[in-house]
Write a protein that holds these residues in place. Sequence first.
Motif, PDB file in Angstrom:
ATOM      1  N   ALA A  59      48.585  32.242 -11.847  1.00  0.00           N
ATOM      2  CA  ALA A  59      47.720  32.627 -10.724  1.00  0.00           C
ATOM      3  C   ALA A  59      47.138  31.390 -10.040  1.00  0.00           C
ATOM      4  O   ALA A  59      47.097  31.307  -8.805  1.00  0.00           O
ATOM      5  CB  ALA A  59      46.603  33.546 -11.221  1.00  0.00           C
ATOM      6  N   PHE A  60      46.709  30.426 -10.840  1.00  0.00           N
ATOM      7  CA  PHE A  60      46.137  29.198 -10.261  1.00  0.00           C
ATOM      8  C   PHE A  60      47.187  28.421  -9.476  1.00  0.00           C
ATOM      9  O   PHE A  60      46.935  27.962  -8.363  1.00  0.00           O
ATOM     10  CB  PHE A  60      45.557  28.317 -11.370  1.00  0.00           C
ATOM     11  CG  PHE A  60      45.164  26.950 -10.881  1.00  0.00           C
ATOM     12  CD1 PHE A  60      43.957  26.756 -10.218  1.00  0.00           C
ATOM     13  CD2 PHE A  60      46.009  25.854 -11.053  1.00  0.00           C
ATOM     14  CE1 PHE A  60      43.602  25.497  -9.742  1.00  0.00           C
ATOM     15  CE2 PHE A  60      45.665  24.602 -10.590  1.00  0.00           C
ATOM     16  CZ  PHE A  60      44.458  24.417  -9.924  1.00  0.00           C
ATOM     17  N   LEU A  61      48.366  28.252 -10.081  1.00  0.00           N
ATOM     18  CA  LEU A  61      49.411  27.479  -9.411  1.00  0.00           C
ATOM     19  C   LEU A  61      49.852  28.149  -8.114  1.00  0.00           C
ATOM     20  O   LEU A  61      50.191  27.467  -7.138  1.00  0.00           O
ATOM     21  CB  LEU A  61      50.610  27.298 -10.343  1.00  0.00           C
ATOM     22  CG  LEU A  61      50.391  26.373 -11.542  1.00  0.00           C
ATOM     23  CD1 LEU A  61      51.602  26.391 -12.465  1.00  0.00           C
ATOM     24  CD2 LEU A  61      50.093  24.941 -11.079  1.00  0.00           C
ATOM     25  N   GLY A  62      49.840  29.495  -8.086  1.00  0.00           N
ATOM     26  CA  GLY A  62      50.187  30.194  -6.850  1.00  0.00           C
ATOM     27  C   GLY A  62      49.240  29.830  -5.724  1.00  0.00           C
ATOM     28  O   GLY A  62      49.665  29.607  -4.577  1.00  0.00           O
ATOM     29  N   GLY A  88      50.467  27.126  -3.099  1.00  0.00           N
ATOM     30  CA  GLY A  88      50.713  27.939  -1.919  1.00  0.00           C
ATOM     31  C   GLY A  88      52.088  28.569  -1.898  1.00  0.00           C
ATOM     32  O   GLY A  88      52.677  28.751  -0.820  1.00  0.00           O
ATOM     33  N   THR A  89      52.612  28.902  -3.071  1.00  0.00           N
ATOM     34  CA  THR A  89      53.933  29.490  -3.154  1.00  0.00           C
ATOM     35  C   THR A  89      54.030  30.382  -4.381  1.00  0.00           C
ATOM     36  O   THR A  89      53.166  30.317  -5.263  1.00  0.00           O
ATOM     37  CB  THR A  89      55.022  28.390  -3.223  1.00  0.00           C
ATOM     38  OG1 THR A  89      56.323  29.004  -3.213  1.00  0.00           O
ATOM     39  CG2 THR A  89      54.857  27.557  -4.489  1.00  0.00           C
ATOM     40  N   SER A  90      55.059  31.215  -4.428  1.00  0.00           N
ATOM     41  CA  SER A  90      55.277  32.026  -5.620  1.00  0.00           C
ATOM     42  C   SER A  90      55.712  31.124  -6.764  1.00  0.00           C
ATOM     43  O   SER A  90      56.331  30.065  -6.545  1.00  0.00           O
ATOM     44  CB  SER A  90      56.339  33.102  -5.349  1.00  0.00           C
ATOM     45  OG  SER A  90      57.559  32.500  -4.968  1.00  0.00           O
ATOM     46  N   VAL A  91      55.391  31.537  -7.967  1.00  0.00           N
ATOM     47  CA  VAL A  91      55.624  30.680  -9.135  1.00  0.00           C
ATOM     48  C   VAL A  91      56.713  31.294 -10.008  1.00  0.00           C
ATOM     49  O   VAL A  91      56.539  32.377 -10.566  1.00  0.00           O
ATOM     50  CB  VAL A  91      54.327  30.485  -9.947  1.00  0.00           C
ATOM     51  CG1 VAL A  91      54.589  29.645 -11.190  1.00  0.00           C
ATOM     52  CG2 VAL A  91      53.254  29.845  -9.077  1.00  0.00           C
ATOM     53  N   ASP A  92      57.845  30.583 -10.105  1.00  0.00           N
ATOM     54  CA  ASP A  92      58.916  30.983 -11.001  1.00  0.00           C
ATOM     55  C   ASP A  92      59.203  29.817 -11.949  1.00  0.00           C
ATOM     56  O   ASP A  92      58.442  28.843 -11.996  1.00  0.00           O
ATOM     57  CB  ASP A  92      60.166  31.376 -10.216  1.00  0.00           C
ATOM     58  CG  ASP A  92      60.629  30.269  -9.257  1.00  0.00           C
ATOM     59  OD1 ASP A  92      60.123  29.121  -9.384  1.00  0.00           O
ATOM     60  OD2 ASP A  92      61.482  30.548  -8.393  1.00  0.00           O
TER      61      ASP A  92
END
Length: 294
Positions: free
Chosen positions: A35-38, A42-46
């Motif tokens: 959630a933080f990295l998103g 500023g992007t979806s996290v995969d």
Amino acid sequence: MEDLPTLYAAHLSRTLRRSVHTVRAYRATAVRLIAFLGRHLGTSVDRGALAAVTPADLRAYLAHRRGDGLTNASAARELSAARHFLDWANGAGSAPRLKGPRVQKGVPRPIAPHEAVALAEEVGDAARLEWTGKRDWALLLLLYGAGLRIGEALALTGAALPLGATITVMGKRNKTRIVPLLPQVRTALETYVAAAPWPVDTAQPLFRGVRGGALSPGVVRAAVRAARATLGLSDRTTPHALRHSFATHLLGRGADLRSLQELLGHASLGSTQIYTAVDAAHLLDVYRDAHPRA
């Protein structure tokens, strides 16, 4: 997109055989980190985004978590869990290196033998039902007399009966160990079982709540809090302090560290060595109290 926290939790549980509490805590860290990295990136996290995480990103995450009031110890655990998740997502060694906050190791505070017995007696006497009083007395004696973690004691089932000179305990990571039972502890357990209104079932918990389900550790901790207030004992007097006291008193009576490691179910000797500091602290207290020039 993959549900990475759920897949990670399954890996922890099935492959690494971590405890339910560890799985829950590590999964929560994975959810928070994604959630933080998103927001941060500023992007979806995969998996690809996780592979690109830098030390600066991790530092920003820790700073964000510090804003929630984390102590050094909690922040160090959060960093460890985050790096473990990143290693899982993209292979061992993929997590960025980052030095965690310095954590000062505290020395466990044992309680005296007579205080341990008084605590168990007070909890037992304060119980509303006679059989739950016998249950609580037996449980606390087991923690102090055999050095069990409260979770280990509450995980025991009717399969532990009939009791002998030892009891088999399931510890962390599903590792079993055999622990000797003192005659007093065995008698207390047998007295509780005879008084309990529930029949012994090998598939059911040995320690039961008033409705017959598994006894909650929160119930035990609340009873100990009330008892220590009545007795004027320190706030550090918890169910886990009884395990510390078991270890400290054995070491003070000459037990060697390797044997103590086996009794406590520690994975490494380093976890057991902290009790040498406890014993040294006790010796210093005795010296200061007794020596005329101290």
